[in-house]
Design a protein around this motif. Structure first.
Motif, PDB file in Angstrom:
ATOM      1  N   TRP A  10       0.833  -1.198   0.000  1.00 14.18           N
ATOM      2  CA  TRP A  10       0.000   0.000   0.000  1.00 14.18           C
ATOM      3  C   TRP A  10       0.870   1.251   0.000  1.00 14.18           C
ATOM      4  O   TRP A  10       1.909   1.324   0.650  1.00 14.18           O
ATOM      5  N   GLY A  11       0.399   2.271  -0.735  1.00 18.62           N
ATOM      6  CA  GLY A  11       0.978   3.600  -0.629  1.00 18.62           C
ATOM      7  C   GLY A  11       2.124   3.871  -1.581  1.00 18.62           C
ATOM      8  O   GLY A  11       2.696   2.968  -2.210  1.00 18.62           O
ATOM      9  N   MET A  12       2.443   5.149  -1.729  1.00 20.10           N
ATOM     10  CA  MET A  12       3.593   5.701  -2.434  1.00 20.10           C
ATOM     11  C   MET A  12       3.422   5.805  -3.942  1.00 20.10           C
ATOM     12  O   MET A  12       4.201   6.485  -4.598  1.00 20.10           O
ATOM     13  N   GLU A  13       2.421   5.147  -4.550  1.00 18.35           N
ATOM     14  CA  GLU A  13       2.276   5.301  -5.994  1.00 18.35           C
ATOM     15  C   GLU A  13       1.893   6.720  -6.366  1.00 18.35           C
ATOM     16  O   GLU A  13       2.274   7.225  -7.437  1.00 18.35           O
ATOM     17  N   ASP A  14       1.132   7.405  -5.494  1.00 22.30           N
ATOM     18  CA  ASP A  14       0.789   8.795  -5.783  1.00 22.30           C
ATOM     19  C   ASP A  14       1.992   9.713  -5.586  1.00 22.30           C
ATOM     20  O   ASP A  14       2.199  10.662  -6.355  1.00 22.30           O
ATOM     21  N   THR A  15       2.822   9.427  -4.579  1.00 20.67           N
ATOM     22  CA  THR A  15       4.035  10.213  -4.367  1.00 20.67           C
ATOM     23  C   THR A  15       4.967  10.082  -5.571  1.00 20.67           C
ATOM     24  O   THR A  15       5.545  11.075  -6.044  1.00 20.67           O
ATOM     25  N   HIS A  16       5.108   8.860  -6.079  1.00 18.61           N
ATOM     26  CA  HIS A  16       5.969   8.664  -7.245  1.00 18.61           C
ATOM     27  C   HIS A  16       5.398   9.370  -8.472  1.00 18.61           C
ATOM     28  O   HIS A  16       6.152   9.986  -9.244  1.00 18.61           O
ATOM     29  N   LEU A  17       4.085   9.291  -8.680  1.00 23.21           N
ATOM     30  CA  LEU A  17       3.499  10.009  -9.808  1.00 23.21           C
ATOM     31  C   LEU A  17       3.750  11.511  -9.658  1.00 23.21           C
ATOM     32  O   LEU A  17       4.089  12.197 -10.634  1.00 23.21           O
ATOM     33  N   GLY A  18       3.583  12.039  -8.438  1.00 21.74           N
ATOM     34  CA  GLY A  18       3.869  13.449  -8.213  1.00 21.74           C
ATOM     35  C   GLY A  18       5.288  13.793  -8.589  1.00 21.74           C
ATOM     36  O   GLY A  18       5.543  14.798  -9.273  1.00 21.74           O
ATOM     37  N   ALA A  19       6.248  12.941  -8.187  1.00 22.82           N
ATOM     38  CA  ALA A  19       7.653  13.194  -8.527  1.00 22.82           C
ATOM     39  C   ALA A  19       7.859  13.179 -10.039  1.00 22.82           C
ATOM     40  O   ALA A  19       8.558  14.035 -10.594  1.00 22.82           O
ATOM     41  N   ALA A  20       7.242  12.207 -10.719  1.00 21.93           N
ATOM     42  CA  ALA A  20       7.404  12.100 -12.163  1.00 21.93           C
ATOM     43  C   ALA A  20       6.829  13.317 -12.875  1.00 21.93           C
ATOM     44  O   ALA A  20       7.430  13.840 -13.830  1.00 21.93           O
ATOM     45  N   LEU A  21       5.685  13.800 -12.423  1.00 19.92           N
ATOM     46  CA  LEU A  21       5.059  14.959 -13.065  1.00 19.92           C
ATOM     47  C   LEU A  21       5.815  16.247 -12.757  1.00 19.92           C
ATOM     48  O   LEU A  21       5.901  17.140 -13.606  1.00 19.92           O
ATOM     49  N   ILE A  22       6.368  16.346 -11.570  1.00 20.19           N
ATOM     50  CA  ILE A  22       7.202  17.510 -11.249  1.00 20.19           C
ATOM     51  C   ILE A  22       8.435  17.521 -12.145  1.00 20.19           C
ATOM     52  O   ILE A  22       8.823  18.556 -12.693  1.00 20.19           O
ATOM     53  N   ALA A  23       9.053  16.357 -12.317  1.00 17.36           N
ATOM     54  CA  ALA A  23      10.203  16.265 -13.211  1.00 17.36           C
ATOM     55  C   ALA A  23       9.825  16.629 -14.641  1.00 17.36           C
ATOM     56  O   ALA A  23      10.663  17.127 -15.401  1.00 17.36           O
ATOM     57  N   ALA A  24       8.560  16.390 -15.002  1.00 13.84           N
ATOM     58  CA  ALA A  24       8.060  16.742 -16.333  1.00 13.84           C
ATOM     59  C   ALA A  24       7.591  18.193 -16.403  1.00 13.84           C
ATOM     60  O   ALA A  24       6.853  18.562 -17.311  1.00 13.84           O
ATOM     61  N   ARG A  25       7.995  18.991 -15.427  1.00 14.36           N
ATOM     62  CA  ARG A  25       7.770  20.437 -15.379  1.00 14.36           C
ATOM     63  C   ARG A  25       6.339  20.817 -15.028  1.00 14.36           C
ATOM     64  O   ARG A  25       5.872  21.906 -15.392  1.00 14.36           O
ATOM     65  N   CYS A  26       5.652  19.967 -14.318  1.00 17.65           N
ATOM     66  CA  CYS A  26       4.350  20.356 -13.756  1.00 17.65           C
ATOM     67  C   CYS A  26       4.554  21.060 -12.424  1.00 17.65           C
ATOM     68  O   CYS A  26       5.538  20.819 -11.713  1.00 17.65           O
ATOM     69  N   LEU A  27       3.600  21.911 -12.075  1.00 20.10           N
ATOM     70  CA  LEU A  27       3.590  22.610 -10.797  1.00 20.10           C
ATOM     71  C   LEU A  27       2.493  22.027  -9.922  1.00 20.10           C
ATOM     72  O   LEU A  27       1.390  21.743 -10.408  1.00 20.10           O
ATOM     73  N   VAL A  28       2.785  21.841  -8.648  1.00 16.01           N
ATOM     74  CA  VAL A  28       1.819  21.283  -7.701  1.00 16.01           C
ATOM     75  C   VAL A  28       1.151  22.442  -6.964  1.00 16.01           C
ATOM     76  O   VAL A  28       1.807  23.180  -6.228  1.00 16.01           O
ATOM     77  N   ILE A  29      -0.153  22.584  -7.158  1.00 13.53           N
ATOM     78  CA  ILE A  29      -0.871  23.735  -6.614  1.00 13.53           C
ATOM     79  C   ILE A  29      -2.057  23.255  -5.784  1.00 13.53           C
ATOM     80  O   ILE A  29      -2.893  22.487  -6.280  1.00 13.53           O
ATOM     81  N   PRO A  30      -2.173  23.694  -4.540  1.00 15.03           N
ATOM     82  CA  PRO A  30      -3.303  23.270  -3.706  1.00 15.03           C
ATOM     83  C   PRO A  30      -4.561  24.081  -3.998  1.00 15.03           C
ATOM     84  O   PRO A  30      -4.498  25.238  -4.433  1.00 15.03           O
ATOM     85  N   LEU A  31      -5.695  23.454  -3.756  1.00 15.94           N
ATOM     86  CA  LEU A  31      -7.000  24.122  -3.766  1.00 15.94           C
ATOM     87  C   LEU A  31      -7.563  24.006  -2.355  1.00 15.94           C
ATOM     88  O   LEU A  31      -8.118  22.969  -1.977  1.00 15.94           O
ATOM     89  N   ARG A  32      -7.420  25.064  -1.578  1.00 14.44           N
ATOM     90  CA  ARG A  32      -7.815  25.015  -0.174  1.00 14.44           C
ATOM     91  C   ARG A  32      -9.324  24.812   0.008  1.00 14.44           C
ATOM     92  O   ARG A  32      -9.769  24.318   1.036  1.00 14.44           O
TER      93      ARG A  32
END
Length: 344
Positions: free
Chosen positions: A260-282
């Motif tokens: 269980w876990g970490m697949e979303d963290t890895h996807l986040g890392a991959a997308l950040i490396a692909a020049r995506c920005l992580v932005i929260p919606l409060r």
């Protein structure tokens, strides 16, 4: 080294002020304000829900999706990961569901999300857990703000399972942003933190979201104690551009085989490396409903955590994933071909 995923993360800024500012200038709405339905007009969204034995929560989750106030086109794809309860029957009969998929064999949530993404028609995907009940503005929140370079993250308010004569009991009050650990965080003292490996010797009243200026200060591989930018990408409620997700190969399905876990963290890392920005919606906060056997499930998940974390660390040492669209199509086509697929 910059030729690894970990190295690529250190080169990426997360300054998203130009995007949030441009949104306000174009729409006349604050980034963190609930979104009127009309602001999503002409902005399609594919909602993907992986589901495993979630019959206890799924009717309430789908009812909430049916009640969303958005003018944009929406499709809802539920991917049942070979459940042993009534999950698939609920999904295939609910009017909010556009496509119900039952995988032929248990494949894990990463593979289930990939299958849903393969079937999705919209350019922007919203991953929602099958136990997340959303306020009526959330789909419009994501649809109006989505663009090819953003990873949009919402938040969750965990709610203990409670049933009554009429079924699942939900509070009358709205879910609270502060209930999410990325917002209010009290780590243990004199205990090695699992993710960063540091040990805190004094109590900490942690405020990751505020202290990092909506995650902007986590760019270039920086940490806030045990939190870094990839960890902020949590698939309980996560909006991603479909094209970027496909190019990085989607979720690494091996996580689901390990535990269980970490697949979303890895996807986040991959997308950040692909020049995506992580932005929260409060403003995008949903009730995350614990299952009836929550304590037993958490014991099982915790036992698998070291192995999935080790797999994530190994992936960080490999090159950043890119150009993997063909592999993604091959793997997901096999899943979908073998599955039962019902489209309304």
């Amino acid at each position: 080294m910059t030729d690894t995923l970990a190295g690529a993360l250190k080169t990426r800024s997360n300054d998203h002020s130009h995007l949030t500012g441009a949104f306000h200038g174009r729409i006349g709405l604050g980034w963190h304000q609930p979104t009127p339905a009309v602001a999503a007009q002409g902005r399609p969204l594919s909602v993907v829900l992986p589901a495993l034995n979630t019959a206890y929560a799924l009717p309430a989750v789908l009812d909430a999706l049916a009640a969303q106030r958005t003018a944009g086109p929406v499709e809802v794809i539920v991917v049942d990961d070979a459940s042993t309860d009534a999950t698939f029957e609920i999904a295939r009969r609910h009017p909010a569901v556009t496509t119900a998929v039952r995988l032929a064999a248990r494949s894990g949530s990463a593979a289930a999300r990939n299958a849903g993404a393969r079937l999705a028609q919209a350019e922007n995907l919203l991953f929602v857990d099958a136990d997340m009940v959303l306020p009526t503005h959330v789909l419009a929140d994501f649809a109006a703000r989505a663009c090819p370079e953003t990873v949009l993250t919402g938040f969750r308010h965990n709610l203990p399972y409670q049933s009554g004569p009429g079924g699942l009991v939900l509070p009358d009050s709205p879910p609270q942003l502060a209930a999410d650990h990325r917002v209010t965080w009290t780590p243990p003292v004199n205990t090695r933190l699992l993710y960063s490996g540091i040990t805190l010797t004094e109590p900490l009243d942690g405020r990751p979201l505020d202290a990092t200026d909506d995650f902007q200060n986590l760019g270039h591989g920086r940490f806030y104690y045990d939190w870094d930018l990839p960890r902020m990408a949590v698939t309980a409620l996560l909006g991603v551009p479909r094209e970027r997700l496909v190019d990085v190969g989607g979720f690494d399905a091996a996580f689901g085989q390990i535990g269980w876990g970490m697949e979303d963290t890895h996807l986040g890392a991959a997308l950040i490396a692909a020049r995506c920005l992580v932005i929260p919606l409060r403003q995008a906060v949903g009730y995350h409903l614990d299952p009836p056997d929550a304590a037993a499930q958490w014991q099982t998940k915790a036992a698998a955590w070291p192995a999935t974390l080790a797999h994530y660390r190994a992936l960080l040492a490999q090159p950043a994933p890119t150009g993997r669209g063909r592999d993604f199509a091959t793997a997901t086509d096999k899943l979908v071909t073998d599955a039962e697929v019902i489209t309304s």
